[in-house]
Motif scaffolding. Structure first.
Motif, PDB file in Angstrom:
ATOM      1  N   TYR B  32      16.818 -39.139  21.463  1.00  0.00           N
ATOM      2  CA  TYR B  32      16.060 -39.380  20.245  1.00  0.00           C
ATOM      3  C   TYR B  32      14.626 -39.703  20.628  1.00  0.00           C
ATOM      4  O   TYR B  32      14.376 -40.467  21.567  1.00  0.00           O
ATOM      5  N   MET B  34      10.517 -40.393  19.122  1.00  0.00           N
ATOM      6  CA  MET B  34       9.698 -40.732  17.955  1.00  0.00           C
ATOM      7  C   MET B  34       8.231 -40.767  18.324  1.00  0.00           C
ATOM      8  O   MET B  34       7.875 -40.990  19.495  1.00  0.00           O
ATOM      9  N   TYR B  36       4.790 -42.740  16.828  1.00  0.00           N
ATOM     10  CA  TYR B  36       4.175 -43.703  15.936  1.00  0.00           C
ATOM     11  C   TYR B  36       2.657 -43.510  16.013  1.00  0.00           C
ATOM     12  O   TYR B  36       2.112 -43.157  17.068  1.00  0.00           O
ATOM     13  N   LEU B  46       5.636 -45.145  11.693  1.00  0.00           N
ATOM     14  CA  LEU B  46       6.368 -43.976  12.170  1.00  0.00           C
ATOM     15  C   LEU B  46       5.753 -42.711  11.602  1.00  0.00           C
ATOM     16  O   LEU B  46       5.570 -42.574  10.394  1.00  0.00           O
ATOM     17  N   TYR B  49      10.141 -38.225  13.887  1.00  0.00           N
ATOM     18  CA  TYR B  49      11.187 -38.415  14.881  1.00  0.00           C
ATOM     19  C   TYR B  49      11.922 -37.089  15.061  1.00  0.00           C
ATOM     20  O   TYR B  49      11.985 -36.265  14.157  1.00  0.00           O
ATOM     21  N   TYR B  51      15.458 -35.240  17.230  1.00  0.00           N
ATOM     22  CA  TYR B  51      16.718 -35.449  17.931  1.00  0.00           C
ATOM     23  C   TYR B  51      16.952 -34.253  18.844  1.00  0.00           C
ATOM     24  O   TYR B  51      16.808 -33.110  18.421  1.00  0.00           O
ATOM     25  N   GLY B  97      20.845 -44.290  20.149  1.00  0.00           N
ATOM     26  CA  GLY B  97      19.562 -44.147  19.465  1.00  0.00           C
ATOM     27  C   GLY B  97      19.162 -45.329  18.617  1.00  0.00           C
ATOM     28  O   GLY B  97      18.305 -45.209  17.754  1.00  0.00           O
TER      29      GLY B  97
END
Lengths: 114, 114
Positions: B32, B34, B36, B46, B49, B51, B97
């Protein structure tokens, strides 16, 4: 819109003082977090809480404690402030613990310990 | 070797440029990823994101994961002065995650010049 409010934007304390940093969120989130952010070191997790009165240590808990007596409020306590705790402190909350549950951050408290 | 590495920059580009921001990570089990964004004097928020592998697009932003190289990227098309911020990659350390074990990159400071 989620709002995470940190009580002070700037704080100056003396070495050895007990310091309280307060954080309040208005979205009934289960999880709350305290991070510190330093140049060259990035964001580091100090503590998090997944429920009232529940807490878990993060990566750098030494010299800190936390309190969560009410769901919306999460306090970071420096028992005896030291100069190496001069930093930007960021509080965050999240609704869940999944990767798709974003952390909502406050705007930070810049603490200077002299 | 650190779990997440990010070039701190700074990066300065003209308005309209394509921006590429990158992180590398050490553990091939991470799934996972992400991004920001943090504006000056604000907490991070955020942005996107993803996967596993592949691309994810959201407007002018594309997040890309190359698991074979352990490399993640954020592309910004038609960059705007309002994109000027620090961009942080973040990866949950546990295989599930969970967001309470995020490790952040140090952040890349981006300035988009009009």
């Amino acid at each position: 819109d989620v709002k995470v409010t940190q009580s002070s934007r700037y704080l100056v304390k003396r070495t050895g003082e007990k310091v309280f940093l307060e954080c309040v969120q208005d979205m009934d989130h289960e999880n709350m977090f305290w991070y510190r952010q330093d140049p060259g070191l990035g964001l580091r997790l100090i503590y998090f809480s997944y429920d009232v009165k529940m807490k878990e240590k993060g990566d750098i808990p030494e010299g800190y404690s936390v309190s969560r007596e009410k769901k919306e409020r999460f306090s970071l306590i420096l028992e005896s402030a030291s100069t190496n705790q001069t930093s930007m402190y960021l509080c965050a909350s999240s609704a869940g613990t999944g990767f798709d549950s974003p952390l909502h951050f406050g705007n930070g408290t810049r603490l200077t310990v002299t | 070797q650190k779990e997440v590495e990010q070039d701190p920059g700074p990066l300065s580009v003209p308005e309209g440029a394509i921006v590429s921001l990158n992180c590398t990570y050490s553990n091939s089990a991470f799934q996972y990823f992400m991004w920001y964004r943090q504006y000056s004097r604000k907490g991070p928020e955020l942005l996107m994101y993803t996967y596993s592998s592949g691309n994810k697009e959201d407007g002018r932003f594309t997040a890309q994961v190359d698991k074979s190289s352990k490399y993640i990227s954020l592309f910004i098309r038609d960059s705007q002065p309002s994109d000027s911020a620090t961009y942080l990659c973040a990866i949950p350390l546990n295989s599930g995650g969970s967001n309470y074990k995020l490790t952040f990159g140090k952040g890349t400071l981006l300035t988009v010049n009009p």
